[in-house]
Scaffold this motif. Structure first.
Motif, short mmCIF file in Angstrom:
data_model
loop_
_atom_site.label_atom_id
_atom_site.label_comp_id
_atom_site.label_asym_id
_atom_site.label_seq_id
_atom_site.Cartn_x
_atom_site.Cartn_y
_atom_site.Cartn_z
N LEU A 152 8.06 1.94 9.27
CA LEU A 152 8.55 3.21 8.72
C LEU A 152 8.04 3.42 7.30
CD1 LEU A 152 12.27 3.22 9.94
CD2 LEU A 152 10.25 4.13 11.08
N VAL A 153 8.08 2.35 6.51
CA VAL A 153 7.59 2.42 5.13
C VAL A 153 6.11 2.79 5.10
CG1 VAL A 153 7.04 0.99 3.12
CG2 VAL A 153 9.34 0.96 4.09
N ALA A 154 5.33 2.15 5.96
CA ALA A 154 3.90 2.46 6.03
C ALA A 154 3.69 3.91 6.46
CB ALA A 154 3.21 1.51 7.00
N GLY A 155 4.53 4.38 7.39
CA GLY A 155 4.45 5.77 7.80
C GLY A 155 4.74 6.72 6.66
N LEU A 156 5.72 6.38 5.83
CA LEU A 156 6.02 7.20 4.65
C LEU A 156 4.83 7.25 3.71
CD1 LEU A 156 7.87 8.77 2.74
CD2 LEU A 156 8.80 6.57 1.95
N GLY A 157 4.24 6.10 3.45
CA GLY A 157 3.08 6.07 2.56
C GLY A 157 1.93 6.94 3.08
N GLU A 182 13.66 -5.64 -2.26
CA GLU A 182 13.52 -4.46 -3.12
C GLU A 182 14.12 -4.71 -4.51
OE1 GLU A 182 11.61 -1.51 -1.94
OE2 GLU A 182 11.14 -3.40 -0.95
N ARG A 183 13.67 -5.79 -5.12
CA ARG A 183 14.11 -6.18 -6.47
C ARG A 183 15.62 -6.30 -6.57
NH1 ARG A 183 10.03 -6.50 -9.91
NH2 ARG A 183 8.04 -5.59 -9.24
N VAL A 243 9.29 1.61 -7.38
CA VAL A 243 9.65 2.22 -6.10
C VAL A 243 10.51 1.24 -5.30
CG1 VAL A 243 8.80 3.13 -3.91
CG2 VAL A 243 7.56 3.61 -6.04
N VAL A 244 11.69 1.71 -4.91
CA VAL A 244 12.60 0.93 -4.07
C VAL A 244 12.74 1.67 -2.75
CG1 VAL A 244 14.96 0.08 -3.80
CG2 VAL A 244 13.87 0.06 -6.07
N ALA A 296 0.83 -1.21 0.00
CA ALA A 296 0.00 0.00 0.00
C ALA A 296 0.86 1.25 0.00
CB ALA A 296 -0.93 -0.01 1.21
N ALA A 297 1.94 1.25 0.79
CA ALA A 297 2.84 2.40 0.83
C ALA A 297 3.55 2.58 -0.50
CB ALA A 297 3.85 2.23 1.96
N ARG A 298 3.95 1.49 -1.12
CA ARG A 298 4.63 1.57 -2.40
C ARG A 298 3.71 2.20 -3.45
NH1 ARG A 298 9.02 -1.46 -3.12
NH2 ARG A 298 8.27 -3.11 -1.74
N THR A 299 2.46 1.82 -3.42
CA THR A 299 1.48 2.38 -4.34
C THR A 299 1.29 3.87 -4.11
OG1 THR A 299 0.33 0.25 -4.50
CG2 THR A 299 -0.91 2.22 -5.13
N GLU A 300 1.26 4.29 -2.85
CA GLU A 300 1.07 5.69 -2.51
C GLU A 300 2.24 6.55 -2.98
OE1 GLU A 300 -1.56 8.10 -1.82
OE2 GLU A 300 -2.09 6.39 -0.54
#
Length: 381
Positions: free
Chosen positions: A252-257, A240-241, A70-71, A54-58
């Motif tokens: 943290l990633v979710a917080g960024l999103g 991350e690929r 997104v990485v 979800a965060a990556r999509t955002e």
């Protein structure tokens, strides 16, 4: 948000406070739903993976990118290093060993470029004009047939001056050089300008957009079906690929999103408030006859670099302790107490550089006792 004790915080270009709503979600994920996004054999891991997705999509949505472009990284510094050093092998393979950067880039770009120079690459450094902006023509004139990478920040972290990213992207049409934009200061603020798919690489910093420190991203756009030929700087795990080994810090990633979503939804109100504060700062410091460093127009609404005639900037920061927290440049290099490489590249006088201060605020900026700030500064003359 916006103050620490009785001190008004005006150093948001260094780091922003974490949005209360973001902090609550990060804490919940750290203490309740704390699964490893790489653990796909149970529902706890699956929930963590869903939060990362979800965060990556955002993050991708903000600049019109694809989610798989997104990485996630530890911040813009790591993203810058991957963008610059990660292309070294491609440059060696294709014998394209020329890189173009500007003299006002963050050290997270300049120092990796210097590392490429130590490896035998030819690095061209383009100077800004006295207004703090690099001219697109100057940068494009430096591009050669063997240019591998052009790296240009979107807005300078010391002056807030916005750089000609769109013009450079247009000028590189038809050229194979990869274009990297350090958007640490603009992601979540000027996203529309970052939607141009000719911009191959975008560095993102979470703690400049009210997300936690320690998280960011590198957006690496495909050209057709081809990915940017980056090589990882760390190995082990293939996350991350394959570009950034290590457990993804899911909270943290979710917080960024979440912070990116709020930035998109609240952008107009945030800009309006930051412009109001800018007027207050200039009016409040007017008795000190401040001289603005950098263009008065085409600048971020929340950053102001100025010099106070006859007053040393370091002395002002000391005098303002307990009242107003500001800086005199990049927080990443301020401990060295060396003259600003940005203001030096702009050709400012030594006295003006020595007197420089950077004030940077947010839409949550607290009121400041400007008469008291002026009184303390005047006492230094």
């Amino acid at each position: 948000m916006g103050s620490v004790g009785s001190t008004a915080y005006y150093d948001c270009a260094a780091t922003t406070p974490v949005d209360d709503r973001v902090a609550a979600e990060v804490l919940r994920l750290m203490t309740a739903d704390f699964g490893n996004a790489g653990s796909r054999t149970h529902e706890v891991g699956a929930a963590a993976q869903a939060a990362v997705t979800a965060a990556r999509t955002e993050v991708a949505r903000a600049v019109g990118a694809r989610a798989d472009e997104v990485v996630f990284t530890s911040g813009a510094t790591e993203a810058d290093n991957i963008a610059v050093l990660g292309l070294a092998a491609e440059g060696e393979r294709t014998d394209r060993r020329h890189v173009v950067v500007t003299a006002i880039e963050h050290k997270a770009v300049l120092e990796p470029a210097q590392e490429l120079a130590r490896r035998g690459f030819d690095v061209t450094v383009v100077a800004p004009h006295p207004d703090g902006a690099v001219r697109a023509d100057d940068l494009l004139d430096a591009v050669r047939p063997d240019t591998l990478l052009v790296s240009l920040m979107h807005a300078n972290n010391e002056t807030g001056v916005i750089q000609p990213v769109a013009e450079v992207a247009a000028g590189l049409a038809g050229h194979e050089a990869w274009l990297h934009v350090d958007a640490a200061q603009t992601f979540g603020k000027l996203d529309e300008q970052l939607c141009d798919r000719r911009i191959d690489l975008i560095s993102v910093s979470g703690h400049k957009v009210f997300a936690p420190q320690g998280v960011g991203a590198l957006i690496a756009r495909r050209r057709g079906y081809a990915r940017v030929p980056l090589q990882p700087l760390t190995y082990g795990g293939g996350q991350e690929r394959g570009l950034r080994a290590g457990t993804v810090p899911m909270p943290l990633v979710a917080g960024l999103g979440l912070a990116v979503r709020f930035a998109r939804e609240e952008r107009a109100l945030r800009v309006k408030e930051c412009l109001r504060v800018r007027d207050e700062v200039l009016h409040g410091l007017a008795p000190l006859d401040p001289v603005v460093n950098g263009a008065a127009s085409n600048v971020l609404p929340h950053v102001l670099n100025l010099s106070l005639p006859g007053i040393d900037g370091e002395a002002v920061m000391v005098a303002w302790r307990g009242l107003l927290a500001v800086s005199n440049g990049s927080a990443c290099t301020s401990a060295s107490y060396s003259p600003s490489h940005v203001l030096t590249a702009m050709g400012l006088t030594t006295d003006r550089i020595r007197g420089a201060l950077r004030l940077s605020w947010s839409h949550t900026a607290p009121d400041v006792d400007w008469p008291e700030a002026v009184r303390r500064a005047q006492g230094l003359r």
